[in-house]
Scaffold this motif. Structure first.
Motif, PDB file in Angstrom:
ATOM      1  N   GLY A  55       0.872  -1.150  -0.114  1.00 51.40           N
ATOM      2  CA  GLY A  55      -0.075  -0.083   0.031  1.00 51.40           C
ATOM      3  C   GLY A  55       0.682   1.298  -0.049  1.00 51.40           C
ATOM      4  N   ASN A  56       2.174   1.061   0.035  1.00 49.08           N
ATOM      5  CA  ASN A  56       3.149   2.421   0.080  1.00 49.08           C
ATOM      6  C   ASN A  56       3.695   2.594  -1.418  1.00 49.08           C
ATOM      7  N   THR A  57       3.382   3.791  -1.978  1.00 42.96           N
ATOM      8  CA  THR A  57       4.210   3.906  -3.242  1.00 42.96           C
ATOM      9  C   THR A  57       5.202   4.948  -2.932  1.00 42.96           C
ATOM     10  N   GLN A  58       6.615   4.214  -3.542  1.00 39.37           N
ATOM     11  CA  GLN A  58       7.757   4.902  -3.425  1.00 39.37           C
ATOM     12  C   GLN A  58       7.805   6.127  -4.486  1.00 39.37           C
ATOM     13  N   PRO A  59       8.800   7.002  -4.292  1.00 43.01           N
ATOM     14  CA  PRO A  59       8.736   8.302  -5.104  1.00 43.01           C
ATOM     15  C   PRO A  59       9.293   7.796  -6.522  1.00 43.01           C
ATOM     16  N   THR A  60       8.798   8.313  -7.509  1.00 40.41           N
ATOM     17  CA  THR A  60       9.071   7.969  -8.881  1.00 40.41           C
ATOM     18  C   THR A  60      10.573   8.183  -9.274  1.00 40.41           C
ATOM     19  N   VAL A  61      11.273   7.256  -9.782  1.00 38.06           N
ATOM     20  CA  VAL A  61      12.517   7.575 -10.187  1.00 38.06           C
ATOM     21  C   VAL A  61      12.667   8.072 -11.971  1.00 38.06           C
ATOM     22  N   ARG A  62      13.393   8.809 -12.067  1.00 39.57           N
ATOM     23  CA  ARG A  62      13.322   9.397 -13.580  1.00 39.57           C
ATOM     24  C   ARG A  62      14.702   9.283 -13.905  1.00 39.57           C
ATOM     25  N   MET A  63      15.021   8.553 -15.245  1.00 38.75           N
ATOM     26  CA  MET A  63      16.510   8.409 -15.742  1.00 38.75           C
ATOM     27  C   MET A  63      16.263   8.581 -16.914  1.00 38.75           C
ATOM     28  N   THR A  64      17.525   9.223 -17.404  1.00 38.27           N
ATOM     29  CA  THR A  64      17.550   9.919 -18.934  1.00 38.27           C
ATOM     30  C   THR A  64      18.887   9.019 -19.370  1.00 38.27           C
ATOM     31  N   MET A  65      18.932   8.653 -20.331  1.00 40.22           N
ATOM     32  CA  MET A  65      20.083   7.826 -21.274  1.00 40.22           C
ATOM     33  C   MET A  65      19.848   8.550 -22.737  1.00 40.22           C
ATOM     34  N   ARG A  66      21.126   8.393 -23.290  1.00 38.33           N
ATOM     35  CA  ARG A  66      21.329   8.587 -24.761  1.00 38.33           C
ATOM     36  C   ARG A  66      21.805   7.335 -25.784  1.00 38.33           C
ATOM     37  N   LEU A  67      20.839   7.169 -26.561  1.00 36.40           N
ATOM     38  CA  LEU A  67      21.075   6.002 -27.442  1.00 36.40           C
ATOM     39  C   LEU A  67      21.681   6.401 -28.612  1.00 36.40           C
ATOM     40  N   THR A  68      22.660   5.774 -29.111  1.00 37.74           N
ATOM     41  CA  THR A  68      23.394   6.087 -30.211  1.00 37.74           C
ATOM     42  C   THR A  68      23.638   4.857 -31.228  1.00 37.74           C
ATOM     43  N   VAL A  69      23.750   5.224 -32.512  1.00 38.23           N
ATOM     44  CA  VAL A  69      24.183   4.169 -33.293  1.00 38.23           C
ATOM     45  C   VAL A  69      24.980   4.443 -34.494  1.00 38.23           C
ATOM     46  N   ALA A  70      26.063   3.810 -34.625  1.00 33.15           N
ATOM     47  CA  ALA A  70      27.395   4.059 -35.316  1.00 33.15           C
ATOM     48  C   ALA A  70      27.510   2.839 -36.527  1.00 33.15           C
ATOM     49  N   ASP A  71      28.363   3.359 -37.359  1.00 34.50           N
ATOM     50  CA  ASP A  71      28.740   2.248 -38.342  1.00 34.50           C
ATOM     51  C   ASP A  71      29.723   1.488 -37.950  1.00 34.50           C
ATOM     52  N   HIS A  72      29.887   0.453 -38.671  1.00 28.88           N
ATOM     53  CA  HIS A  72      30.797  -0.595 -37.918  1.00 28.88           C
ATOM     54  C   HIS A  72      31.121  -1.721 -39.071  1.00 28.88           C
ATOM     55  N   PRO A  73      32.145  -2.349 -39.053  1.00 27.77           N
ATOM     56  CA  PRO A  73      32.581  -3.088 -40.173  1.00 27.77           C
ATOM     57  C   PRO A  73      31.513  -4.361 -40.142  1.00 27.77           C
ATOM     58  N   GLU A  74      31.252  -4.844 -39.128  1.00 27.06           N
ATOM     59  CA  GLU A  74      30.119  -5.815 -39.046  1.00 27.06           C
ATOM     60  C   GLU A  74      28.670  -5.331 -39.271  1.00 27.06           C
TER      61      GLU A  74
END
Length: 319
Positions: A55-74
């Protein structure tokens, strides 16, 4: 991870409850998923998670990340970098950010979206060692068995398995079979047990494309609106396997006292997770996730339930 598969058509009743306005128009429509993550793609990924217990709600946790896509030989190298973490009240959470950030590693996928390997095993091993050291410091007063279990949970092999499974579940799995709106696919996913080395836990799951929708309210300029698929996945952890894993862990970590503890009863744990995904059909880029995990634990006539809900949004700044 090993997966067994079978396919069945979902009931009209389930679809009618979920998306009655599109059920008859789209039922059976082929969904031509295609992988097209272009090099240079960048997305800000924001997650908000809330947990409630007794019955107890914990504080909301907000996380921010950065997703990247790069070229690769494979093919492509996919990476993510932790930006920060804080509570809903604005309090910074450097420990959470540090642990989550250390768990992120770049990995390589083929040009057609198949997982290959971690991009830098040596760096991943350093991350695993750093994670283990951090958690062991926090558990300095814990029993040796618990500390050893925690140490085994942070290895480069576990990081590799986590990256591979995450990619297969959210991206690659949509390329390995045909999909139709309203068709339900059943899988059994096997993952490494967090309780005992060398043991796996089976998680049956069912995945359904609920509808095809426009990703945005309108296209960009004269370009047509991108098509997205609304997908729902429901997974239920094998309760019997989890109970056996807990008992095995107790006997391995506490060989002299396990019987006395187990005689009082081993908890029955039921864990069900529902994940709603919004995925671009022509690229397999993720637009958003909604996850609800409910865990019910029963022991000695007492039952406790906890629930964790999270939403994840992807904002693409370059693609």
């Amino acid at each position: 991870m090993r997966t067994s598969r079978r396919t069945a058509t979902s009931s009209l009743l389930v679809m009618a409850c979920a998306f009655p306005s599109v059920l008859h128009a789209q039922e059976g429509t082929v969904v031509p998923f295609k992988f097209d993550w272009k090099p240079g793609t960048v997305a800000d990924v924001t997650s908000e998670a809330t947990m409630s217990m007794l019955g107890n709600t914990q504080p909301t946790v907000r996380m921010t990340m950065r997703l990247t896509v790069a070229d690769h030989p494979e093919g492509r190298v996919v990476g993510s970098q932790m930006v920060g973490a804080m509570t809903s009240g604005g309090q910074a959470m450097p420990d959470v950010a540090g642990i989550a950030g250390a768990a992120q590693n770049q990995f390589v996928v083929s040009a057609d979206g198949r997982y290959r390997r971690l991009a830098d095993t040596a760096k991943a091993r350093q991350s695993a060692d750093s994670l283990a050291a951090t958690m062991l410091r926090k558990l300095a007063s814990a029993p040796p068995g618990m500390r050893e279990m925690m140490k085994q949970g942070f290895t480069v092999e576990r990081l590799e398995a986590g990256a591979k499974q995450g990619w297969e579940q959210q991206t690659q799995g949509f390329l390995t079979r045909s999909w139709k709106v309203g068709e339900q696919h059943m899988d059994t996913v096997e993952t490494a047990s967090p309780f005992a080395a060398g043991q796996t836990l089976r998680t049956p799951q069912r995945t359904t494309v609920l509808a095809l929708v426009a990703c945005d309210s309108a296209g960009t300029g004269t370009a047509p609106a991108r098509r997205c698929a609304r997908v729902r996945r429901v997974s239920t952890m094998d309760a019997a396997a989890m109970k056996a894993a807990i008992e095995r862990m107790m006997r391995e970590r506490l060989p002299d006292g396990a019987d006395a503890i187990l005689a009082q009863g081993t908890p029955d744990i039921l864990m069900e997770t529902t994940t709603d995904m919004l995925i671009e059909v022509e690229t397999l880029l993720i637009r958003g996730l909604g996850v609800r995990m409910v865990q019910t634990m029963s022991i000695m006539g007492s039952t406790q339930q906890s629930e964790t809900s999270s939403t994840v949004t992807y904002t693409y700044t370059s693609r």
